[in-house]
Design a protein around this motif. Structure first.
Motif, mmCIF file in Angstrom:
data_model
loop_
_atom_site.group_PDB
_atom_site.id
_atom_site.type_symbol
_atom_site.label_atom_id
_atom_site.label_comp_id
_atom_site.label_asym_id
_atom_site.label_seq_id
_atom_site.Cartn_x
_atom_site.Cartn_y
_atom_site.Cartn_z
ATOM 1 N N GLY A 27 -21.307 43.937 6.553
ATOM 2 C CA GLY A 27 -20.440 45.105 6.940
ATOM 3 C C GLY A 27 -20.668 46.463 6.091
ATOM 4 O O GLY A 27 -20.721 47.336 6.707
ATOM 5 N N ALA A 28 -20.551 46.344 4.964
ATOM 6 C CA ALA A 28 -21.076 47.471 4.067
ATOM 7 C C ALA A 28 -22.369 48.121 4.441
ATOM 8 O O ALA A 28 -22.481 49.219 4.631
ATOM 9 C CB ALA A 28 -20.723 47.174 2.677
ATOM 10 N N LEU A 29 -23.159 47.264 4.908
ATOM 11 C CA LEU A 29 -24.405 47.887 5.143
ATOM 12 C C LEU A 29 -24.587 48.394 6.395
ATOM 13 O O LEU A 29 -25.157 49.556 6.712
ATOM 14 C CB LEU A 29 -25.777 46.606 5.228
ATOM 15 C CG LEU A 29 -25.967 45.927 3.755
ATOM 16 C CD1 LEU A 29 -26.759 44.472 4.085
ATOM 17 C CD2 LEU A 29 -26.512 46.746 2.969
ATOM 18 N N ALA A 30 -23.766 47.881 7.382
ATOM 19 C CA ALA A 30 -23.760 48.309 8.838
ATOM 20 C C ALA A 30 -23.176 49.672 8.654
ATOM 21 O O ALA A 30 -23.722 50.814 9.317
ATOM 22 C CB ALA A 30 -22.887 47.602 9.499
ATOM 23 N N LYS A 31 -21.918 49.947 8.141
ATOM 24 C CA LYS A 31 -21.460 51.216 7.753
ATOM 25 C C LYS A 31 -22.454 52.371 6.973
ATOM 26 O O LYS A 31 -22.633 53.442 7.599
ATOM 27 C CB LYS A 31 -20.185 50.944 6.946
ATOM 28 C CG LYS A 31 -19.121 50.438 7.167
ATOM 29 C CD LYS A 31 -18.288 51.128 8.207
ATOM 30 C CE LYS A 31 -18.690 50.442 9.593
ATOM 31 N NZ LYS A 31 -17.837 50.632 10.993
ATOM 32 N N GLU A 32 -23.290 51.906 6.253
ATOM 33 C CA GLU A 32 -24.160 52.770 5.485
ATOM 34 C C GLU A 32 -25.031 53.171 6.523
ATOM 35 O O GLU A 32 -25.588 54.428 6.341
ATOM 36 C CB GLU A 32 -24.797 51.859 4.334
ATOM 37 C CG GLU A 32 -24.923 52.581 3.067
ATOM 38 C CD GLU A 32 -25.515 51.475 2.044
ATOM 39 O OE1 GLU A 32 -24.930 50.686 1.639
ATOM 40 O OE2 GLU A 32 -26.870 51.540 2.059
ATOM 41 N N ALA A 33 -25.338 52.357 7.534
ATOM 42 C CA ALA A 33 -26.541 52.869 8.218
ATOM 43 C C ALA A 33 -26.026 53.324 9.737
ATOM 44 O O ALA A 33 -26.651 53.686 10.353
ATOM 45 C CB ALA A 33 -27.291 51.520 8.611
ATOM 46 N N GLY A 34 -24.838 53.468 9.410
ATOM 47 C CA GLY A 34 -23.887 54.453 10.615
ATOM 48 C C GLY A 34 -23.763 53.547 11.850
ATOM 49 O O GLY A 34 -23.678 54.262 13.024
ATOM 50 N N ALA A 35 -23.927 52.381 11.737
ATOM 51 C CA ALA A 35 -23.674 51.236 12.909
ATOM 52 C C ALA A 35 -22.379 50.775 12.730
ATOM 53 O O ALA A 35 -21.807 50.733 12.042
ATOM 54 C CB ALA A 35 -24.800 50.148 12.825
ATOM 55 N N LEU A 36 -21.827 50.301 14.266
ATOM 56 C CA LEU A 36 -20.531 49.424 14.278
ATOM 57 C C LEU A 36 -20.952 48.235 13.845
ATOM 58 O O LEU A 36 -22.051 47.720 13.776
ATOM 59 C CB LEU A 36 -20.320 49.608 15.943
ATOM 60 C CG LEU A 36 -19.950 50.874 16.538
ATOM 61 C CD1 LEU A 36 -19.961 50.819 18.055
ATOM 62 C CD2 LEU A 36 -18.714 51.537 15.878
ATOM 63 N N PHE A 37 -19.824 47.639 13.677
ATOM 64 C CA PHE A 37 -20.043 46.107 12.819
ATOM 65 C C PHE A 37 -18.786 45.125 13.785
ATOM 66 O O PHE A 37 -17.815 45.574 13.643
ATOM 67 C CB PHE A 37 -19.519 46.063 11.594
ATOM 68 C CG PHE A 37 -19.813 44.751 10.891
ATOM 69 C CD1 PHE A 37 -20.663 43.929 11.035
ATOM 70 C CD2 PHE A 37 -18.761 44.146 9.920
ATOM 71 C CE1 PHE A 37 -20.821 42.608 10.733
ATOM 72 C CE2 PHE A 37 -18.909 42.964 9.109
ATOM 73 C CZ PHE A 37 -19.975 42.342 9.571
ATOM 74 N N PHE A 38 -19.721 44.433 14.435
ATOM 75 C CA PHE A 38 -19.122 43.305 15.303
ATOM 76 C C PHE A 38 -18.851 41.825 14.616
ATOM 77 O O PHE A 38 -19.917 41.424 13.988
ATOM 78 C CB PHE A 38 -19.834 43.227 16.642
ATOM 79 C CG PHE A 38 -19.680 42.125 17.609
ATOM 80 C CD1 PHE A 38 -19.227 42.290 18.875
ATOM 81 C CD2 PHE A 38 -20.132 40.754 17.357
ATOM 82 C CE1 PHE A 38 -19.047 41.280 19.755
ATOM 83 C CE2 PHE A 38 -19.742 39.787 18.079
ATOM 84 C CZ PHE A 38 -19.300 40.201 19.216
ATOM 85 N N LEU A 39 -17.709 41.468 14.648
ATOM 86 C CA LEU A 39 -17.676 40.174 13.793
ATOM 87 C C LEU A 39 -16.944 38.962 14.641
ATOM 88 O O LEU A 39 -15.870 39.157 15.004
ATOM 89 C CB LEU A 39 -16.836 40.536 12.449
ATOM 90 C CG LEU A 39 -16.819 39.367 11.332
ATOM 91 C CD1 LEU A 39 -18.303 38.780 10.876
ATOM 92 C CD2 LEU A 39 -15.877 39.608 10.293
ATOM 93 N N ASP A 40 -17.523 37.772 14.658
ATOM 94 C CA ASP A 40 -16.863 36.803 15.453
ATOM 95 C C ASP A 40 -16.117 36.123 14.183
ATOM 96 O O ASP A 40 -16.585 35.621 13.483
ATOM 97 C CB ASP A 40 -18.115 35.780 15.867
ATOM 98 C CG ASP A 40 -17.471 34.677 16.366
ATOM 99 O OD1 ASP A 40 -16.534 33.979 15.957
ATOM 100 O OD2 ASP A 40 -18.187 33.763 17.294
ATOM 101 N N ALA A 41 -14.641 35.931 14.294
ATOM 102 C CA ALA A 41 -13.881 35.560 13.433
ATOM 103 C C ALA A 41 -13.022 34.215 13.951
ATOM 104 O O ALA A 41 -12.175 33.965 13.253
ATOM 105 C CB ALA A 41 -12.819 36.777 13.108
ATOM 106 N N VAL A 42 -13.981 33.907 14.839
ATOM 107 C CA VAL A 42 -13.039 32.508 15.366
ATOM 108 C C VAL A 42 -12.692 31.262 14.335
ATOM 109 O O VAL A 42 -11.675 30.739 14.538
ATOM 110 C CB VAL A 42 -14.347 31.997 16.468
ATOM 111 C CG1 VAL A 42 -13.672 30.700 17.185
ATOM 112 C CG2 VAL A 42 -14.126 32.868 17.915
ATOM 113 N N THR A 43 -13.696 31.255 13.561
ATOM 114 C CA THR A 43 -13.285 30.199 12.513
ATOM 115 C C THR A 43 -12.877 30.523 11.048
ATOM 116 O O THR A 43 -12.782 29.784 10.135
ATOM 117 C CB THR A 43 -14.531 29.081 12.286
ATOM 118 O OG1 THR A 43 -15.518 30.224 11.667
ATOM 119 C CG2 THR A 43 -15.034 28.524 13.260
ATOM 120 N N THR A 44 -12.643 31.742 11.193
ATOM 121 C CA THR A 44 -11.791 32.421 9.754
ATOM 122 C C THR A 44 -10.600 33.132 9.887
ATOM 123 O O THR A 44 -9.845 32.652 9.097
ATOM 124 C CB THR A 44 -13.038 33.421 9.126
ATOM 125 O OG1 THR A 44 -13.160 34.203 10.146
ATOM 126 C CG2 THR A 44 -14.172 32.714 8.673
#
Ligand SMILES: *Cc1c(COP(=O)(O)O)cnc(C)c1O
Length: 353
Positions: free
Chosen positions: A147-164
């Motif tokens: 997530g931190a890397l995605a932010k740094e690169a100016g990208a959105l971050f999509f996360l499948d949180a189904v098992t967490t």
């Protein structure tokens, strides 16, 4: 039948009882109040920050996954793949014309943030799509680092949180997540049929793809935020989900995480003593234990034999197909009592093998 699959999970009596309430209309003020209560609980679990959209889509977890891709206005999307569910994300992204780049990792290991960083330097991405817990392999991926890397690169971050989500600490703000989803039947131990989602304020600005009608999140928001008619929602499932959310928050995520980790460690030890080996090399997902059977024992036959003993567990899928047992430690499953029954059944079956 003792249900110990990695979803669906057994539902507590309080959740079961909610399904017996009399039917009401989907625009009934009392039902709209239930929806607002669901949103408040989801806000506590997802922690998406100000201005986010919170809703429970009428469908399973895969609908949550699909909505997160169908609504994105454009690609390209970077998809780190180390199992069947990340593969599914890549497939869906391609179907929606989002130009996915698959970054492949060993299914026995977690996604390596360094490789993600390298790829993000090579090309500009609109979104990074990660599966937090890979149910097919039992591996937990480093969401916060990616997530931190995605932010740094100016990208959105999509996360499948189904098992967490609902079982492990989670915060979209802290992890830099713009879109996250789960399925009601996994860590929340509610019946299947709802996909809780959260879309950050920034995500809402980018999710203007408007592909399709049913899963157009702007239309979904008109119902969940404005109380207008979009489609007829599964009201009884909303009642049940609210009870399940209350149970999760009353127990607390810390206590639920402890329950999952303790049961995982104890069960793994019991299985090692019987000649099983863990499938992942490390980075164990506390909510799904994936193990290879002892030498000479065929995984899928073991699953069938356990079923005949009254215990439902899962075999492998994707990279683990035919090679493992997958044991659910989500929601109500993360307790020693049901797994003591499982071990007794296992010992009977192994004695015959
Ligand atoms: C179960 C699961 C899904 C899909 O959910 P369904 O409810 O089966 O549609 C997606 N991602 C992960 C990680 C899952 O475990």
């Amino acid at each position: 039948m003792l249900l110990l699959t990695p979803g669906p999970t057994p539902i507590p009596e309080r959740v079961q009882k909610a399904l017996l309430r009399p039917m009401r209309g989907h625009l009934d003020p009392e039902v709209l109040a239930v929806n607002r209560a669901i949103q408040a609980r989801l806000g506590a679990l997802f922690d998406p920050g100000e201005g986010a959209l919170l809703a429970a889509l009428a469908g399973s977890g895969s609908l949550g996954m699909e909505a997160g891709l169908a609504n994105l206005d454009r690609g390209p999307v970077l998809v780190p793949v180390n199992g069947a569910f990340s593969q599914r994300v890549a497939k869906m992204a391609a179907l929606y014309g989002l130009e996915p780049t698959v970054l492949e990792f060993s299914p026995e290991e977690a996604v390596d943030p360094e490789a993600v960083e390298k790829e993000l330097r090579r090309r500009r991405y609109r979104m990074v799509a990660l599966v937090h817990g890979e149910t097919s392999t039992g591996v937990l991926n480093p969401a916060e680092a990616v997530g931190a890397l995605a932010k740094e690169a100016g990208a959105l971050f999509f996360l499948d949180a189904v098992t967490t989500l609902g079982m492990l600490p989670f915060s979209m703000r802290r992890m830099g997540v713009d879109y996250a989803f789960t399925g009601s039947q996994k860590c929340l131990s509610a019946p299947p049929g709802l996909a809780p989602i959260a879309l950050s304020r920034e995500g809402r600005r980018a999710f203007t793809g408007r592909r399709g009608w049913y899963l157009d999140l702007a239309r979904v928001a008109e119902h969940w935020e404005g109380g207008g008619y979009h489609h007829t929602t599964p009201v009884l499932l909303h009642y049940a989900l609210l009870e399940a959310l209350d149970l999760a928050l009353e127990e607390g995520i810390e206590a639920r995480e402890r329950r999952a980790r303790e049961t995982h460690a104890w069960l793994l030890e019991e299985l090692l003593a019987r000649g099983f080996r863990p499938y992942p090399k490390g980075s164990f997902l506390p909510t799904v234990l994936v193990v290879r059977p002892p030498e000479g024992v065929e995984a899928d036959r073991l699953v069938k034999a356990l079923y005949r003993e009254g215990v439902a567990v899962a075999g492998g899928i994707g990279p683990t197909q035919g090679r493992v047992l997958r044991l659910g430690l989500m929601g109500e499953e993360a307790r020693k009592e049901p797994y003591r029954v499982f071990l007794q059944a296992l010992d009977r079956v192994l004695a015959l093998a």
